[in-house]
Every structure is written in structure tokens, then in C-alpha cells.
Design a protein around this motif. Structure first.
Motif, PDB file in Angstrom:
ATOM      1  N   SER A   1       0.860  -1.185   0.000  1.00 34.11           N
ATOM      2  CA  SER A   1       0.000   0.000   0.000  1.00 34.11           C
ATOM      3  C   SER A   1       0.899   1.238   0.000  1.00 34.11           C
ATOM      4  O   SER A   1       2.091   1.145   0.314  1.00 34.11           O
ATOM      5  CB  SER A   1      -0.895  -0.003   1.234  1.00 34.11           C
ATOM      6  OG  SER A   1      -0.115   0.207   2.396  1.00 34.11           O
TER       7      SER A   1
ATOM      8  N   THR B   1       1.089   3.497   2.188  1.00 32.94           N
ATOM      9  CA  THR B   1       1.643   3.675   3.533  1.00 32.94           C
ATOM     10  C   THR B   1       2.893   2.825   3.710  1.00 32.94           C
ATOM     11  O   THR B   1       3.888   3.286   4.269  1.00 32.94           O
ATOM     12  CB  THR B   1       0.587   3.304   4.601  1.00 32.94           C
ATOM     13  OG1 THR B   1      -0.536   4.172   4.439  1.00 32.94           O
ATOM     14  CG2 THR B   1       1.136   3.443   5.999  1.00 32.94           C
TER      15      THR B   1
ATOM     16  N   ASP C   1      -3.840   5.797  -0.237  1.00 34.49           N
ATOM     17  CA  ASP C   1      -4.690   4.980   0.633  1.00 34.49           C
ATOM     18  C   ASP C   1      -5.316   5.880   1.692  1.00 34.49           C
ATOM     19  O   ASP C   1      -5.732   5.427   2.739  1.00 34.49           O
ATOM     20  CB  ASP C   1      -3.914   3.812   1.246  1.00 34.49           C
ATOM     21  CG  ASP C   1      -2.754   4.258   2.119  1.00 34.49           C
ATOM     22  OD1 ASP C   1      -2.523   5.474   2.275  1.00 34.49           O
ATOM     23  OD2 ASP C   1      -2.055   3.387   2.657  1.00 34.49           O
TER      24      ASP C   1
ATOM     25  N   ALA D   1      -3.935   7.847   3.616  1.00 34.94           N
ATOM     26  CA  ALA D   1      -2.984   8.172   4.675  1.00 34.94           C
ATOM     27  C   ALA D   1      -1.677   8.666   4.051  1.00 34.94           C
ATOM     28  O   ALA D   1      -1.094   9.628   4.510  1.00 34.94           O
ATOM     29  CB  ALA D   1      -2.722   6.963   5.564  1.00 34.94           C
ATOM     30  N   GLU D   2      -1.240   7.989   2.997  1.00 38.08           N
ATOM     31  CA  GLU D   2      -0.017   8.356   2.278  1.00 38.08           C
ATOM     32  C   GLU D   2      -0.282   8.334   0.780  1.00 38.08           C
ATOM     33  O   GLU D   2      -1.299   7.804   0.338  1.00 38.08           O
ATOM     34  CB  GLU D   2       1.112   7.356   2.600  1.00 38.08           C
ATOM     35  CG  GLU D   2       1.554   7.350   4.037  1.00 38.08           C
ATOM     36  CD  GLU D   2       2.314   8.592   4.454  1.00 38.08           C
ATOM     37  OE1 GLU D   2       2.875   9.293   3.575  1.00 38.08           O
ATOM     38  OE2 GLU D   2       2.363   8.864   5.663  1.00 38.08           O
TER      39      GLU D   2
ATOM     40  N   ALA E   1      -5.634   1.847   6.546  1.00 36.55           N
ATOM     41  CA  ALA E   1      -5.246   3.257   6.565  1.00 36.55           C
ATOM     42  C   ALA E   1      -6.310   4.110   7.240  1.00 36.55           C
ATOM     43  O   ALA E   1      -6.003   5.027   7.997  1.00 36.55           O
ATOM     44  CB  ALA E   1      -4.996   3.756   5.143  1.00 36.55           C
TER      45      ALA E   1
ATOM     46  N   GLN F   1      -6.032   3.536  10.981  1.00 41.19           N
ATOM     47  CA  GLN F   1      -4.852   4.214  11.495  1.00 41.19           C
ATOM     48  C   GLN F   1      -5.094   5.719  11.573  1.00 41.19           C
ATOM     49  O   GLN F   1      -4.741   6.358  12.547  1.00 41.19           O
ATOM     50  CB  GLN F   1      -3.647   3.923  10.611  1.00 41.19           C
ATOM     51  CG  GLN F   1      -2.354   4.515  11.122  1.00 41.19           C
ATOM     52  CD  GLN F   1      -1.179   4.204  10.223  1.00 41.19           C
ATOM     53  OE1 GLN F   1      -1.338   3.669   9.141  1.00 41.19           O
ATOM     54  NE2 GLN F   1       0.004   4.537  10.670  1.00 41.19           N
ATOM     55  N   GLN F   2      -5.743   6.269  10.557  1.00 38.86           N
ATOM     56  CA  GLN F   2      -6.018   7.699  10.529  1.00 38.86           C
ATOM     57  C   GLN F   2      -7.020   8.073  11.623  1.00 38.86           C
ATOM     58  O   GLN F   2      -6.864   9.084  12.284  1.00 38.86           O
ATOM     59  CB  GLN F   2      -6.549   8.091   9.146  1.00 38.86           C
ATOM     60  CG  GLN F   2      -6.487   9.569   8.875  1.00 38.86           C
ATOM     61  CD  GLN F   2      -6.814   9.865   7.412  1.00 38.86           C
ATOM     62  OE1 GLN F   2      -7.484   9.091   6.751  1.00 38.86           O
ATOM     63  NE2 GLN F   2      -6.331  10.981   6.935  1.00 38.86           N
TER      64      GLN F   2
END
Length: 156
Positions: free
Chosen positions: A39, A41, A80, A82-83, A140, A143-144
Motif C-alpha cells: 500500500s 503507507t 490509501d 494516509a499516504e 489506513a 490508522q487515521q
């Protein structure tokens, strides 16, 4: 030990040696042909095989696609949420390729943080997303949201 037993023992050892060599060759070939899925991330964390092809999946970021004039080169960003990873592809894109849609690309990372894709695969209908992409996007998002909860607790 009788000569008959010696012959049987030698035969069993030869068969075992042959099977061992065949398994070793199979595992070596299998390891060389494995293609990892990563991914954005994981790529941002430098967790990808160097100098080897791997699959990068996520969503094509809205407004990120640009075509290089007088060529078939296209650049876009895979995220994704997040990144993000910048991708370059030279060739004809699939008909279903669009911004805001799921995509899986196959290629290598260059030293300048650019993923050079050899193949681009777009999702084939509005309900399907490759399982790896769906899992990466879900991870993601979790995590976010955990990061957002941490920031909220920190500010209180």
C-alpha cells in the motif's frame, strides 16, 4: 548388512536426495516469482522489495492525473488516504481507469520516490475492489481515525 539391504538403503538415500534437490529448485523458483502487494503507507515507510517488481494498490487521487505531451506517458498519484505515491506509466491505460477509482499497478520504485509502472489494472465494475486494496484502505482509515482520536485526547 546384507548386499540386498545395502542396495535398498542406497536406493532410499538416492530417492531422498532427488526429492530434496527438486524441492530446493521449486522453492528457489517460487521465491523469485513471488510478487508482493504494498500500500502507499508501506511504500512511504520504505517497506518494499528493492530492484524487484511489486504491486502497488490504492485509489487514484482526484486531480492528480497528468499526461506528458506527445507521448503515452501518464503520471498520477495512488493514495490509501494516509499516504500518497506518485506513479508514472507509459502505455495505454485501461478503459475503466479514472481518478477516484481503485487501481493496482505493477512495477518498481525508482530512487527519486517515483513508482514506474509496467502494468496498470483498473477495477472492472463499481462494486468490485481487489481484496488487497480494500484491506489496505481499511487499515489506513483505522490508522487515521486512531491518530485523530489521539490528537483529540492530546488537545483536551
Amino acid at each position: 548388512m546384507t548386499p540386498t539391504r545395502k542396495k535398498r538403503l542406497i536406493l532410499v538415500l538416492m530417492v531422498a536426495l532427488g526429492v530434496s534437490v527438486a524441492v530446493a529448485i521449486f522453492l528457489t523458483a517460487f521465491r523469485d516469482n513471488i510478487m508482493f502487494f504494498k500500500s502507499p503507507t508501506e511504500v512511504a515507510a520504505q517497506d518494499y522489495p528493492e530492484n524487484r517488481n511489486f504491486r502497488l494498490g490504492g485509489m487514484v487521487k482526484d486531480g492528480s492525473m497528468s499526461r506528458i505531451p506527445n507521448s503515452l506517458k501518464v503520471q498520477f498519484v495512488v493514495t490509501d488516504f494516509a499516504e500518497e505515491v506518485k506513479v508514472e506509466f507509459e502505455g495505454i491505460l485501461p478503459d475503466l481507469f479514472r481518478e477516484g477509482q481503485g487501481v493496482v499497478t505493477i512495477g518498481k520504485m525508482r530512487n527519486d520516490d517515483l513508482f514506474v509502472a509496467e502494468e496498470v489494472l483498473a477495477k472492472h465494475d463499481e462494486n468490485y475492489m481487489p481484496p488487497e486494496v480494500a484491506d489496505a484502505l481499511e487499515a489506513a482509515k483505522k490508522q487515521q481515525s486512531n491518530y485523530g482520536n489521539y490528537k483529540q485526547e492530546e488537545s483536551e
